[in-house]
Design a protein around this motif. Structure first.
Motif, PDB file in Angstrom:
ATOM      1  N   HIS A  17     -13.705 -30.091  43.945  1.00  0.00           N
ATOM      2  CA  HIS A  17     -14.215 -31.331  44.536  1.00  0.00           C
ATOM      3  C   HIS A  17     -13.376 -32.497  44.020  1.00  0.00           C
ATOM      4  O   HIS A  17     -12.873 -32.452  42.898  1.00  0.00           O
ATOM      5  CB  HIS A  17     -15.691 -31.540  44.164  1.00  0.00           C
ATOM      6  N   LYS A  18     -13.237 -33.521  44.853  1.00  0.00           N
ATOM      7  CA  LYS A  18     -12.462 -34.704  44.478  1.00  0.00           C
ATOM      8  C   LYS A  18     -13.270 -35.934  44.859  1.00  0.00           C
ATOM      9  O   LYS A  18     -13.812 -36.005  45.959  1.00  0.00           O
ATOM     10  CB  LYS A  18     -11.117 -34.688  45.216  1.00  0.00           C
ATOM     11  N   LEU A  19     -13.361 -36.890  43.937  1.00  0.00           N
ATOM     12  CA  LEU A  19     -14.171 -38.086  44.144  1.00  0.00           C
ATOM     13  C   LEU A  19     -13.379 -39.300  43.670  1.00  0.00           C
ATOM     14  O   LEU A  19     -12.813 -39.279  42.576  1.00  0.00           O
ATOM     15  CB  LEU A  19     -15.470 -37.952  43.330  1.00  0.00           C
ATOM     16  N   LEU A  20     -13.335 -40.350  44.488  1.00  0.00           N
ATOM     17  CA  LEU A  20     -12.639 -41.578  44.108  1.00  0.00           C
ATOM     18  C   LEU A  20     -13.584 -42.447  43.282  1.00  0.00           C
ATOM     19  O   LEU A  20     -14.630 -42.878  43.776  1.00  0.00           O
ATOM     20  CB  LEU A  20     -12.159 -42.333  45.353  1.00  0.00           C
ATOM     21  N   LEU A  21     -13.234 -42.684  42.007  1.00  0.00           N
ATOM     22  CA  LEU A  21     -14.056 -43.520  41.127  1.00  0.00           C
ATOM     23  C   LEU A  21     -13.601 -44.969  41.280  1.00  0.00           C
ATOM     24  O   LEU A  21     -12.485 -45.319  40.920  1.00  0.00           O
ATOM     25  CB  LEU A  21     -13.920 -43.058  39.669  1.00  0.00           C
ATOM     26  N   GLU A  22     -14.506 -45.790  41.803  1.00  0.00           N
ATOM     27  CA  GLU A  22     -14.146 -47.152  42.178  1.00  0.00           C
ATOM     28  C   GLU A  22     -14.541 -48.173  41.106  1.00  0.00           C
ATOM     29  O   GLU A  22     -15.367 -47.896  40.240  1.00  0.00           O
ATOM     30  CB  GLU A  22     -14.824 -47.492  43.514  1.00  0.00           C
ATOM     31  N   ARG A  44      -9.312 -44.377  40.686  1.00  0.00           N
ATOM     32  CA  ARG A  44      -8.564 -43.130  40.462  1.00  0.00           C
ATOM     33  C   ARG A  44      -9.408 -41.948  40.939  1.00  0.00           C
ATOM     34  O   ARG A  44     -10.638 -41.980  40.865  1.00  0.00           O
ATOM     35  CB  ARG A  44      -8.228 -42.947  38.974  1.00  0.00           C
ATOM     36  N   TYR A  45      -8.716 -40.898  41.378  1.00  0.00           N
ATOM     37  CA  TYR A  45      -9.430 -39.684  41.796  1.00  0.00           C
ATOM     38  C   TYR A  45      -9.870 -38.872  40.584  1.00  0.00           C
ATOM     39  O   TYR A  45      -9.106 -38.663  39.642  1.00  0.00           O
ATOM     40  CB  TYR A  45      -8.560 -38.828  42.712  1.00  0.00           C
ATOM     41  N   PHE A  46     -11.121 -38.410  40.654  1.00  0.00           N
ATOM     42  CA  PHE A  46     -11.746 -37.565  39.632  1.00  0.00           C
ATOM     43  C   PHE A  46     -11.810 -36.166  40.237  1.00  0.00           C
ATOM     44  O   PHE A  46     -12.483 -35.952  41.242  1.00  0.00           O
ATOM     45  CB  PHE A  46     -13.138 -38.118  39.323  1.00  0.00           C
ATOM     46  N   ASN A  47     -11.059 -35.234  39.666  1.00  0.00           N
ATOM     47  CA  ASN A  47     -11.004 -33.874  40.199  1.00  0.00           C
ATOM     48  C   ASN A  47     -11.935 -32.954  39.418  1.00  0.00           C
ATOM     49  O   ASN A  47     -11.988 -33.020  38.192  1.00  0.00           O
ATOM     50  CB  ASN A  47      -9.575 -33.328  40.098  1.00  0.00           C
ATOM     51  N   LEU A  48     -12.626 -32.092  40.140  1.00  0.00           N
ATOM     52  CA  LEU A  48     -13.515 -31.104  39.541  1.00  0.00           C
ATOM     53  C   LEU A  48     -13.127 -29.719  40.028  1.00  0.00           C
ATOM     54  O   LEU A  48     -12.759 -29.548  41.197  1.00  0.00           O
ATOM     55  CB  LEU A  48     -14.965 -31.369  39.965  1.00  0.00           C
ATOM     56  N   LYS A  49     -13.190 -28.718  39.132  1.00  0.00           N
ATOM     57  CA  LYS A  49     -13.028 -27.329  39.580  1.00  0.00           C
ATOM     58  C   LYS A  49     -13.946 -26.427  38.762  1.00  0.00           C
ATOM     59  O   LYS A  49     -14.132 -26.624  37.562  1.00  0.00           O
ATOM     60  CB  LYS A  49     -11.570 -26.879  39.501  1.00  0.00           C
TER      61      LYS A  49
END
Length: 197
Positions: free
Chosen positions: A154-159, A140-145
């Motif tokens: 920033h957006k990071l895919l948590l695998e 799922r994508y982890f969104n940061l602001k």
């Protein structure tokens, strides 16, 4: 002692690291099945802006010291760590040279399960909390602001099998979320380890 590759996110006012293969595929698959079946998942009601509705994910709390954890008007009381959670915690403790006391487990059953914008800044976590977040199952994508600079996102895919580590002043300056998605995603188990004083 490092177990896997560390990717440091180059974000101002934050200390965030991502370890994509913290657990290998076999370990991650085994833990996902164990946790899915062994954890007594529950769905709490959450109150936001005066409206109460079912939290859009299932949760459970585990801890060593019996200290409750509260957020969004929910007070959770911990159960003792299962053997699988103890094994996972030991590996994270060793990696981070930290002794975590508490684990909030989240089960995102599908893309409609989510977590709204928030910071892990509850008083019980202390001034600059360290949060270790493990993902098993669907990515799922982890969104940061950033709280002050609206242009900083920033957006990071948590695998599957990954570790995300947030520390320092991250929670003071950044919000994060797991947004809903219409894409078909597999169930995801997220374990967030923290220290409750």
């Amino acid at each position: 002692m490092l177990f896997s590759e560390e990717i440091k996110l180059n974000l101002p006012d934050a200390e965030i690291s991502y370890f994509p293969n913290f657990f290998n595929l076999e370990e991650a698959n085994t833990y996902f099945d164990l946790l899915l079946n062994d954890i007594p998942w529950q769905q709490d009601d959450i109150t936001v802006f005066g409206k109460t509705y079912a939290q859009p994910r299932l949760t459970a709390l585990f801890g060593h010291n019996g200290n409750p954890y509260s957020y969004s008007n929910i007070i959770m009381h911990p159960r003792g760590f299962t053997s699988a959670l103890s094994e996972i915690k030991k590996k994270i403790d060793d990696q981070t040279e930290t002794t975590f006391t508490t684990c909030l487990a989240n089960l995102y059953r599908d893309g409609q399960d989510s977590n709204g914008w928030h910071s892990d800044n509850e008083k019980t976590l202390g001034t600059n909390p360290i949060i270790a977040s493990i993902t098993f199952g669907g990515a799922r994508y982890f969104n940061l602001k950033h709280k002050d600079n609206k242009d900083l996102k920033h957006k990071l895919l948590l695998e599957h099998g990954s570790l995300l580590l947030m520390k320092g002043t991250t929670q003071h300056h950044w919000l994060h979320q797991i947004a809903k998605t219409r894409q078909e995603v597999k169930s995801r188990i997220n374990l967030t380890f923290r220290i409750i004083k």
